[in-house]
Write an enzyme that holds these catalytic residues in place. Structure first.
Site, mmCIF file in Angstrom:
data_model
loop_
_atom_site.group_PDB
_atom_site.id
_atom_site.type_symbol
_atom_site.label_atom_id
_atom_site.label_comp_id
_atom_site.label_asym_id
_atom_site.label_seq_id
_atom_site.Cartn_x
_atom_site.Cartn_y
_atom_site.Cartn_z
ATOM 1 N N HIS A 79 3.280 9.366 8.014
ATOM 2 C CA HIS A 79 2.992 8.515 9.109
ATOM 3 C C HIS A 79 3.677 7.428 8.908
ATOM 4 C CE1 HIS A 79 -0.790 7.382 6.960
ATOM 5 N NE2 HIS A 79 -0.309 6.106 7.922
ATOM 6 N N ASP A 125 0.786 15.414 4.573
ATOM 7 C CA ASP A 125 1.188 13.383 5.287
ATOM 8 C C ASP A 125 1.980 13.284 4.001
ATOM 9 O OD1 ASP A 125 1.772 10.620 6.277
ATOM 10 O OD2 ASP A 125 -0.545 10.383 6.495
ATOM 11 N N GLN A 215 -5.806 -0.387 7.132
ATOM 12 C CA GLN A 215 -3.770 -0.873 8.224
ATOM 13 C C GLN A 215 -2.781 -1.155 7.231
ATOM 14 O OE1 GLN A 215 -6.077 -2.076 11.077
ATOM 15 N NE2 GLN A 215 -5.000 -0.641 12.784
ATOM 16 N N GLY A 216 -2.158 -0.442 6.667
ATOM 17 C CA GLY A 216 -0.555 -1.019 5.395
ATOM 18 C C GLY A 216 -0.603 -0.958 4.576
ATOM 19 N N ASP A 217 -1.406 -0.622 3.999
ATOM 20 C CA ASP A 217 -1.981 0.668 2.910
ATOM 21 C C ASP A 217 -1.703 1.759 2.710
ATOM 22 O OD1 ASP A 217 -2.658 -2.140 1.626
ATOM 23 O OD2 ASP A 217 -5.136 -1.598 2.759
ATOM 24 N N SER A 218 -1.491 1.804 4.079
ATOM 25 C CA SER A 218 -0.822 3.976 4.089
ATOM 26 C C SER A 218 0.146 3.599 3.524
ATOM 27 C CB SER A 218 -0.113 4.078 5.327
ATOM 28 O OG SER A 218 -1.765 4.940 5.890
HETATM 29 C C1 4AZ Z 1 -3.739 1.914 8.067
HETATM 30 O O1 4AZ Z 1 -4.349 3.451 8.980
HETATM 31 C C2 4AZ Z 1 -4.907 3.623 7.524
HETATM 32 N N1 4AZ Z 1 -9.690 3.494 5.251
HETATM 33 C C3 4AZ Z 1 -5.543 3.597 5.835
HETATM 34 C C4 4AZ Z 1 -6.172 3.486 5.208
HETATM 35 C C5 4AZ Z 1 -7.706 3.873 5.419
HETATM 36 C C6 4AZ Z 1 -7.318 3.847 7.530
HETATM 37 C C7 4AZ Z 1 -5.838 3.143 7.532
HETATM 38 C C8 4AZ Z 1 -8.140 4.270 5.465
HETATM 39 O O2 4AZ Z 1 -3.121 2.504 7.180
#
Ligand code: 4AZ
Length: 263
Positions: A79, A125, A215-218
């Site tokens: 993603h 993913d 968000q941003g850790d993805s």
């Molecule tokens: C993100 O948007 C995201 N709490 C990553 C991890 C989590 C939620 C969102 C899990 O990158």
């Protein structure tokens, strides 16, 4: 359907209009929500975790994480790569701070996205980037397809990233890390219903919340025993009680990743 925060924290998020539009679609935090530390743990460095990479745009604005598994291969989330091209992304290694200028910046010569990937809640993913410049950093081992014991409920896993420190909050300038317990598939199914696909995903977090990716850790790593076992993928908000983080179950994709690493 849940209001799932699974957008990448793109540089585009800085654009107020885009951010406002995105926020409206994302999970609303509960009224007057207290700051929820993702990675509620502690700051760390890329010296301590040399295989943790920033995935950035061409201006080196970080929007996802990744894990160096060979000098020229980085595992990240599919993603994170939606809408990206080999000319739009960079991988930055050895840079602990988002506002740093040190480390090694590489262009990407190939982006492999799992061919069945559609959306994070359907699974698959996973993506592998091929770097134009070899990274002079230690690589991470990743699980093999038979290493499924790493997902035993209660196993301690480590998460890492530069993501936001609260839902819809701001990113951490310094790399952060925390540990979270692996959650059983049945418990995660209770949280997420059919969006949780057990052979494609694994959940981690405390039932009381408080520590999570955001968000941003993805795209960044979930490590078990120092070995890459998951990829930060999605979740309902961040660090909410009853809603653990959801990670790509890497054992399922290990052989495919190896094919890409060797290609
Ligand atoms: C993100 O948007 C995201 N709490 C990553 C991890 C989590 C939620 C969102 C899990 O990158």
């Amino acid at each position: 359907m849940f209001g799932l925060t699974r957008v990448k924290k793109a540089a585009a998020l800085a654009a107020a209009a885009a951010a406002a539009a995105a926020t409206a679609l994302l999970s609303a935090p509960s009224a007057a929500a207290a700051p929820q530390p993702i990675v509620g743990g502690t700051t760390t460095t890329t010296t301590a975790y040399p295989f943790v990479m920033q995935i950035t745009d061409a201006s080196q604005n970080q929007f996802c994480g990744g894990t160096l598994v060979s000098p020229t291969k980085v595992v990240t989330a599919a993603h994170c790569m939606v809408g990206e091209t080999t000319s739009s992304v960079r991988v930055v290694g050895g840079r602990t701070y988002l506002n740093g200028t040190n480390g090694t910046v590489s262009r990407v010569s190939r982006i492999w996205i799992h061919p069945s990937y559609t959306t994070a809640t359907r699974g698959e993913d996973v993506a592998v980037l091929t770097l134009s410049t070899a990274m002079p950093y230690a690589t991470a081992k990743y699980v093999s397809s038979t290493d499924t014991s790493v997902y035993a409920a209660g196993t301690t896993a480590r998460i890492l990233g530069w993501g936001t420190t609260s839902s819809n909050g701001s990113s951490s300038n310094q790399l952060r890390t925390a540990t979270v317990p692996i959650v059983s598939d049945s418990s995660c199914r209770t949280s997420y219903g059919s969006d949780f696909v057990a052979n494609e995903m694994v959940c981690a977090g405390y039932s009381s919340g408080g520590v999570d990716t955001c968000q941003g850790d993805s795209g960044g790593p979930l490590l078990v025993g120092g070995v890459l076992a998951g990829i930060t993928s999605w979740g309902e908000g961040c660090a909410q009680a009853g809603y653990p983080g959801v990670y790509t179950r890497l054992t399922t994709f290990s052989s495919l990743v190896t094919a890409q690493v060797n290609s």
